[in-house]
Motif scaffolding. Structure first.
Motif, PDB file in Angstrom:
ATOM      1  N   ASP B   1       0.836  -1.194   0.000  1.00  0.00           N
ATOM      2  CA  ASP B   1       0.000   0.000   0.000  1.00  0.00           C
ATOM      3  C   ASP B   1       0.875   1.251   0.000  1.00  0.00           C
ATOM      4  O   ASP B   1       1.930   1.275   0.607  1.00  0.00           O
ATOM      5  CB  ASP B   1      -0.906   0.033   1.220  1.00  0.00           C
ATOM      6  N   ALA B   2       0.405   2.281  -0.695  1.00  0.00           N
ATOM      7  CA  ALA B   2       1.165   3.513  -0.775  1.00  0.00           C
ATOM      8  C   ALA B   2       1.164   4.210   0.573  1.00  0.00           C
ATOM      9  O   ALA B   2       0.219   4.119   1.339  1.00  0.00           O
ATOM     10  CB  ALA B   2       0.558   4.423  -1.833  1.00  0.00           C
ATOM     11  N   LYS B   3       2.210   4.965   0.834  1.00  0.00           N
ATOM     12  CA  LYS B   3       2.262   5.723   2.073  1.00  0.00           C
ATOM     13  C   LYS B   3       1.587   7.064   1.880  1.00  0.00           C
ATOM     14  O   LYS B   3       1.521   7.596   0.781  1.00  0.00           O
ATOM     15  CB  LYS B   3       3.714   5.919   2.484  1.00  0.00           C
ATOM     16  N   THR B   4       1.118   7.625   2.964  1.00  0.00           N
ATOM     17  CA  THR B   4       0.490   8.941   2.925  1.00  0.00           C
ATOM     18  C   THR B   4       1.200   9.864   3.885  1.00  0.00           C
ATOM     19  O   THR B   4       1.790   9.423   4.870  1.00  0.00           O
ATOM     20  CB  THR B   4      -0.991   8.856   3.295  1.00  0.00           C
ATOM     21  N   THR B   5       1.135  11.143   3.612  1.00  0.00           N
ATOM     22  CA  THR B   5       1.721  12.166   4.461  1.00  0.00           C
ATOM     23  C   THR B   5       0.654  13.184   4.809  1.00  0.00           C
ATOM     24  O   THR B   5       0.008  13.740   3.909  1.00  0.00           O
ATOM     25  CB  THR B   5       2.895  12.866   3.764  1.00  0.00           C
ATOM     26  N   GLN B   6       0.481  13.400   6.119  1.00  0.00           N
ATOM     27  CA  GLN B   6      -0.509  14.354   6.599  1.00  0.00           C
ATOM     28  C   GLN B   6       0.142  15.274   7.626  1.00  0.00           C
ATOM     29  O   GLN B   6       1.077  14.869   8.324  1.00  0.00           O
ATOM     30  CB  GLN B   6      -1.673  13.625   7.279  1.00  0.00           C
ATOM     31  N   ASN B  19     -10.315  22.004   6.077  1.00  0.00           N
ATOM     32  CA  ASN B  19      -9.704  21.388   4.897  1.00  0.00           C
ATOM     33  C   ASN B  19      -8.467  20.611   5.331  1.00  0.00           C
ATOM     34  O   ASN B  19      -7.467  21.206   5.732  1.00  0.00           O
ATOM     35  CB  ASN B  19      -9.311  22.448   3.876  1.00  0.00           C
ATOM     36  N   LEU B  20      -8.524  19.306   5.235  1.00  0.00           N
ATOM     37  CA  LEU B  20      -7.429  18.459   5.679  1.00  0.00           C
ATOM     38  C   LEU B  20      -6.707  17.878   4.463  1.00  0.00           C
ATOM     39  O   LEU B  20      -7.288  17.113   3.698  1.00  0.00           O
ATOM     40  CB  LEU B  20      -7.940  17.326   6.567  1.00  0.00           C
ATOM     41  N   PRO B  21      -5.423  18.212   4.304  1.00  0.00           N
ATOM     42  CA  PRO B  21      -4.684  17.736   3.129  1.00  0.00           C
ATOM     43  C   PRO B  21      -4.032  16.377   3.369  1.00  0.00           C
ATOM     44  O   PRO B  21      -3.747  16.000   4.517  1.00  0.00           O
ATOM     45  CB  PRO B  21      -3.619  18.811   2.944  1.00  0.00           C
ATOM     46  N   CYS B  22      -3.772  15.686   2.269  1.00  0.00           N
ATOM     47  CA  CYS B  22      -3.079  14.404   2.331  1.00  0.00           C
ATOM     48  C   CYS B  22      -2.278  14.229   1.046  1.00  0.00           C
ATOM     49  O   CYS B  22      -2.805  14.412  -0.049  1.00  0.00           O
ATOM     50  CB  CYS B  22      -4.085  13.272   2.488  1.00  0.00           C
ATOM     51  N   ASN B  23      -1.015  13.900   1.192  1.00  0.00           N
ATOM     52  CA  ASN B  23      -0.176  13.601   0.038  1.00  0.00           C
ATOM     53  C   ASN B  23      -0.002  12.100  -0.110  1.00  0.00           C
ATOM     54  O   ASN B  23       0.289  11.403   0.877  1.00  0.00           O
ATOM     55  CB  ASN B  23       1.200  14.267   0.183  1.00  0.00           C
ATOM     56  N   GLY B 101      -1.420   5.573   9.171  1.00  0.00           N
ATOM     57  CA  GLY B 101      -0.288   6.398   9.574  1.00  0.00           C
ATOM     58  C   GLY B 101      -0.609   7.086  10.890  1.00  0.00           C
ATOM     59  O   GLY B 101      -1.420   6.594  11.672  1.00  0.00           O
ATOM     60  N   GLN B 102       0.036   8.242  11.106  1.00  0.00           N
ATOM     61  CA  GLN B 102      -0.172   8.968  12.362  1.00  0.00           C
ATOM     62  C   GLN B 102      -1.404   9.861  12.324  1.00  0.00           C
ATOM     63  O   GLN B 102      -1.925  10.246  13.357  1.00  0.00           O
ATOM     64  CB  GLN B 102       1.056   9.810  12.681  1.00  0.00           C
ATOM     65  N   GLY B 103      -1.866  10.211  11.126  1.00  0.00           N
ATOM     66  CA  GLY B 103      -3.055  11.033  11.010  1.00  0.00           C
ATOM     67  C   GLY B 103      -2.832  12.493  11.361  1.00  0.00           C
ATOM     68  O   GLY B 103      -1.733  12.911  11.745  1.00  0.00           O
ATOM     69  N   THR B 104      -3.902  13.276  11.222  1.00  0.00           N
ATOM     70  CA  THR B 104      -3.911  14.700  11.580  1.00  0.00           C
ATOM     71  C   THR B 104      -4.838  14.896  12.761  1.00  0.00           C
ATOM     72  O   THR B 104      -6.018  14.531  12.690  1.00  0.00           O
ATOM     73  CB  THR B 104      -4.407  15.571  10.410  1.00  0.00           C
ATOM     74  N   ARG B 105      -4.329  15.498  13.793  1.00  0.00           N
ATOM     75  CA  ARG B 105      -5.173  15.821  14.946  1.00  0.00           C
ATOM     76  C   ARG B 105      -5.842  17.159  14.681  1.00  0.00           C
ATOM     77  O   ARG B 105      -5.194  18.205  14.709  1.00  0.00           O
ATOM     78  CB  ARG B 105      -4.347  15.867  16.223  1.00  0.00           C
ATOM     79  N   LEU B 106      -7.133  17.127  14.407  1.00  0.00           N
ATOM     80  CA  LEU B 106      -7.907  18.332  14.110  1.00  0.00           C
ATOM     81  C   LEU B 106      -8.608  18.805  15.375  1.00  0.00           C
ATOM     82  O   LEU B 106      -9.343  18.030  16.006  1.00  0.00           O
ATOM     83  CB  LEU B 106      -8.935  18.059  13.017  1.00  0.00           C
ATOM     84  N   THR B 107      -8.387  20.069  15.704  1.00  0.00           N
ATOM     85  CA  THR B 107      -9.053  20.675  16.861  1.00  0.00           C
ATOM     86  C   THR B 107      -9.967  21.774  16.365  1.00  0.00           C
ATOM     87  O   THR B 107      -9.513  22.696  15.670  1.00  0.00           O
ATOM     88  CB  THR B 107      -8.034  21.255  17.851  1.00  0.00           C
TER      89      THR B 107
END
Lengths: 117, 110
Positions: B1-6, B19-23, B101-107
């Motif tokens: 599986d491809a890796k993602t960066t957030q 708006n949450l981005p992901c590469n 992955g580690q994900g994005t912590r959205l507050t």
């Protein structure tokens, strides 16, 4: 309501004991999974099963065992061989399908906290 | 599986769009982009997924760039209950494994 039920929510284990976490689903899903999550970390796959009486090891299967005698049930046993079992355990299920919108989306239960005392 | 960066974390004001981005620059042609979120001490919740086209459901919208190397999850009117860790995952349709992955912590701030 349809869903995935995990029990118990909280479990304490003494060192050297085996414990079994229950996972039941009434979604008629073929595939079921167990993940482990450590604090502040992502999920790691322990075992998965695509069909009754069949299962495969995930990335961190050592110290764990599973069975899949019924479609609805996929219990996870944390054995004494697991050296660091304290974690949050998540069960999930999915229904493989050729429909790209609904097929193979994985749904999770609410999780079980296991603490070694 | 491809890796993602957030991004590790993001903040958003209540009522505004989040708006949450992901590469996912190494994504393959047959890999889908999935988004999940996890509220503390609960199981991850499925939000949305897509392949090439933009997708919208009752929870969110997913915008995928034409080259498919990145995507954005949009929560149109964020509420305090949207505070969670958001995971972007790429997966081949039919594959059994989700790699988190580690994900994005959205507050979401009042």
């Amino acid at each position: 309501d349809g869903g995935i039920t995990q029990s118990p929510k909280y479990l304490f284990r003494k060192e050297g004991q085996n414990v079994t976490l229950s996972c039941e689903q009434n979604l008629n899903h073929d595939a079921m999974y167990w993940y482990r999550q450590d604090p502040g970390q992502g999920l790691r796959l322990i075992y998965y099963s695509q069909i009754v009486n069949d299962f495969q090891k995930g990335d961190i299967a050592e110290g764990y065992s599973v069975s899949r005698e019924k479609k609805e049930s996929f219990p996870l046993t944390v054995t004494s061989a697991q050296k660091n079992p304290t974690a949050f355990y998540l069960c999930a299920s999915s229904h493989p399908s050729r429909d790209r919108f609904s097929g193979n989306t994985i749904y999770f239960g609410e999780g079980s906290w296991l603490t070694v005392v | 599986d491809a890796k993602t960066t957030q991004p590790t974390s993001m903040d958003c004001a209540e009522g505004r769009a989040a708006n949450l981005p992901c590469n996912h620059s190494t994504i393959s042609g047959n890999e889908y982009v999935y988004w999940y979120r996890q509220i503390h001490s609960q199981g991850p919740q499925y939000i949305i997924h897509g392949l090439k086209n933009n997708e919208t459901n009752e929870m969110a919208s997913l915008i995928i760039t034409e080259d498919r190397k990145s995507s954005t999850l949009i929560l149109p009117h964020a509420t305090l209950r949207d505070t969670a860790v958001y995971y972007c995952i790429v997966k081949v349709q039919g594959a059994q494994k989700l790699v988190f992955g580690q994900g994005t912590r959205l507050t979401i701030n009042p």
